[in-house]
Every structure is written in structure tokens, then in C-alpha cells.
Motif scaffolding. Structure first.
Motif, PDB file in Angstrom:
ATOM      1  N   UNK A  43      -4.778   0.249   6.210  1.00 25.77           N
ATOM      2  CA  UNK A  43      -4.758   1.446   7.177  1.00 25.77           C
ATOM      3  C   UNK A  43      -3.594   2.156   7.455  1.00 25.77           C
ATOM      4  N   UNK A  44      -2.209   1.919   7.268  1.00 29.26           N
ATOM      5  CA  UNK A  44      -1.494   2.688   7.856  1.00 29.26           C
ATOM      6  C   UNK A  44      -0.329   3.455   6.511  1.00 29.26           C
ATOM      7  N   UNK A  45      -1.325   3.171   5.268  1.00 30.77           N
ATOM      8  CA  UNK A  45      -1.009   4.354   4.072  1.00 30.77           C
ATOM      9  C   UNK A  45      -1.759   5.028   4.730  1.00 30.77           C
ATOM     10  N   UNK A  46      -3.140   5.025   5.109  1.00 34.85           N
ATOM     11  CA  UNK A  46      -4.176   5.926   5.178  1.00 34.85           C
ATOM     12  C   UNK A  46      -3.490   7.165   6.313  1.00 34.85           C
ATOM     13  N   UNK A  47      -2.503   6.358   7.355  1.00 31.68           N
ATOM     14  CA  UNK A  47      -1.860   7.420   8.608  1.00 31.68           C
ATOM     15  C   UNK A  47      -1.046   8.154   8.428  1.00 31.68           C
ATOM     16  N   UNK A  48      -0.863   7.409   6.665  1.00 30.76           N
ATOM     17  CA  UNK A  48       1.124   8.678   6.409  1.00 30.76           C
ATOM     18  C   UNK A  48       1.531   9.837   6.720  1.00 30.76           C
ATOM     19  N   UNK A  49       0.672  11.062   6.261  1.00 31.91           N
ATOM     20  CA  UNK A  49       0.977  11.797   6.660  1.00 31.91           C
ATOM     21  C   UNK A  49       1.024  12.277   8.091  1.00 31.91           C
ATOM     22  N   UNK A  50      -0.065  11.467   8.748  1.00 36.10           N
ATOM     23  CA  UNK A  50       0.270  11.293  10.089  1.00 36.10           C
ATOM     24  C   UNK A  50       1.889  11.030  10.889  1.00 36.10           C
ATOM     25  N   UNK A  51       2.241   9.401  10.563  1.00 37.16           N
ATOM     26  CA  UNK A  51       3.530   9.225  10.773  1.00 37.16           C
ATOM     27  C   UNK A  51       4.584  10.075  10.380  1.00 37.16           C
ATOM     28  N   UNK A  52       4.633  11.011   8.535  1.00 36.64           N
ATOM     29  CA  UNK A  52       5.582  11.045   8.420  1.00 36.64           C
ATOM     30  C   UNK A  52       6.123  12.791   9.110  1.00 36.64           C
ATOM     31  N   UNK A  53       4.750  13.311   9.692  1.00 37.91           N
ATOM     32  CA  UNK A  53       4.175  14.967  10.799  1.00 37.91           C
ATOM     33  C   UNK A  53       5.252  14.073  12.304  1.00 37.91           C
ATOM     34  N   UNK A  54       4.809  13.397  13.060  1.00 36.71           N
ATOM     35  CA  UNK A  54       5.148  12.424  14.293  1.00 36.71           C
ATOM     36  C   UNK A  54       6.849  12.021  13.954  1.00 36.71           C
ATOM     37  N   UNK A  55       7.102  11.885  12.489  1.00 34.51           N
ATOM     38  CA  UNK A  55       8.939  11.137  12.804  1.00 34.51           C
ATOM     39  C   UNK A  55       9.418  12.841  12.422  1.00 34.51           C
ATOM     40  N   UNK A  56       8.873  14.224  11.098  1.00 35.89           N
ATOM     41  CA  UNK A  56       9.779  15.373  11.394  1.00 35.89           C
ATOM     42  C   UNK A  56       9.785  15.936  12.738  1.00 35.89           C
ATOM     43  N   UNK A 110       0.874  -1.363   0.014  1.00 39.81           N
ATOM     44  CA  UNK A 110       0.005   0.270  -0.461  1.00 39.81           C
ATOM     45  C   UNK A 110       0.802   1.450   0.063  1.00 39.81           C
ATOM     46  N   UNK A 111       0.276   2.164  -0.747  1.00 36.45           N
ATOM     47  CA  UNK A 111       0.506   3.423  -0.835  1.00 36.45           C
ATOM     48  C   UNK A 111      -0.222   4.866  -0.209  1.00 36.45           C
ATOM     49  N   UNK A 112      -0.076   6.092  -0.107  1.00 33.14           N
ATOM     50  CA  UNK A 112      -0.141   7.454  -0.233  1.00 33.14           C
ATOM     51  C   UNK A 112       0.214   7.182  -1.063  1.00 33.14           C
ATOM     52  N   UNK A 113      -0.711   8.416  -2.306  1.00 34.39           N
ATOM     53  CA  UNK A 113      -0.797   8.473  -3.186  1.00 34.39           C
ATOM     54  C   UNK A 113      -1.171  10.350  -3.024  1.00 34.39           C
TER      55      UNK A 113
END
Length: 60
Positions: free
Chosen positions: A33-46, A5-8
Motif C-alpha cells: 500500500x505504501x509503495x503504491x503511494x510512492x509518487x504521492x509521497x514524493x510529491x508531498x516531500x518535494x 516493496x518498491x515502486x517501479x
């Protein structure tokens, strides 16, 4: 990769497989489900990386 899965970023949604151009995708992720949280995950990592940078810069 077709089963991953990817987030587009272009369509703002999770997509299965390599549907969109690579520069418009984040991932791969293990499931939708994880792909749908991609932006949230990236924000937390940043935020974590920024905190490490501040700590290193300030010498703490």
C-alpha cells in the motif's frame, strides 16, 4: 530486501523484491500500500522541501 516493496517507474506499479533495475525503482517501502503511494509521497516531500527553500531564500 526480497521482502520489501518498491515502486517501479518503468512499469508504474508496486513490485515486491528487486525485480527491476535500481534506477527504475523507488523505495524500499514497508508494504504494498505504501509503495503504491510512492509518487504521492514524493510529491508531498518535494512540496515540503520547496516551502523550506522559499522560506530560507526569503529570510522568513
Amino acid at each position: 530486501m526480497a521482502d520489501r516493496w518498491y515502486y517501479c517507474l518503468k512499469h508504474n506499479r508496486a513490485e515486491k523484491g528487486l525485480q527491476c533495475w535500481f534506477r527504475d525503482r523507488m523505495g524500499p517501502y514497508p508494504d504494498q500500500a505504501t509503495a503504491e503511494r510512492a509518487l504521492e509521497i514524493a510529491h508531498a516531500r518535494n512540496e515540503q522541501a520547496d516551502a523550506r527553500d522559499r522560506k530560507w531564500t526569503e529570510g522568513s
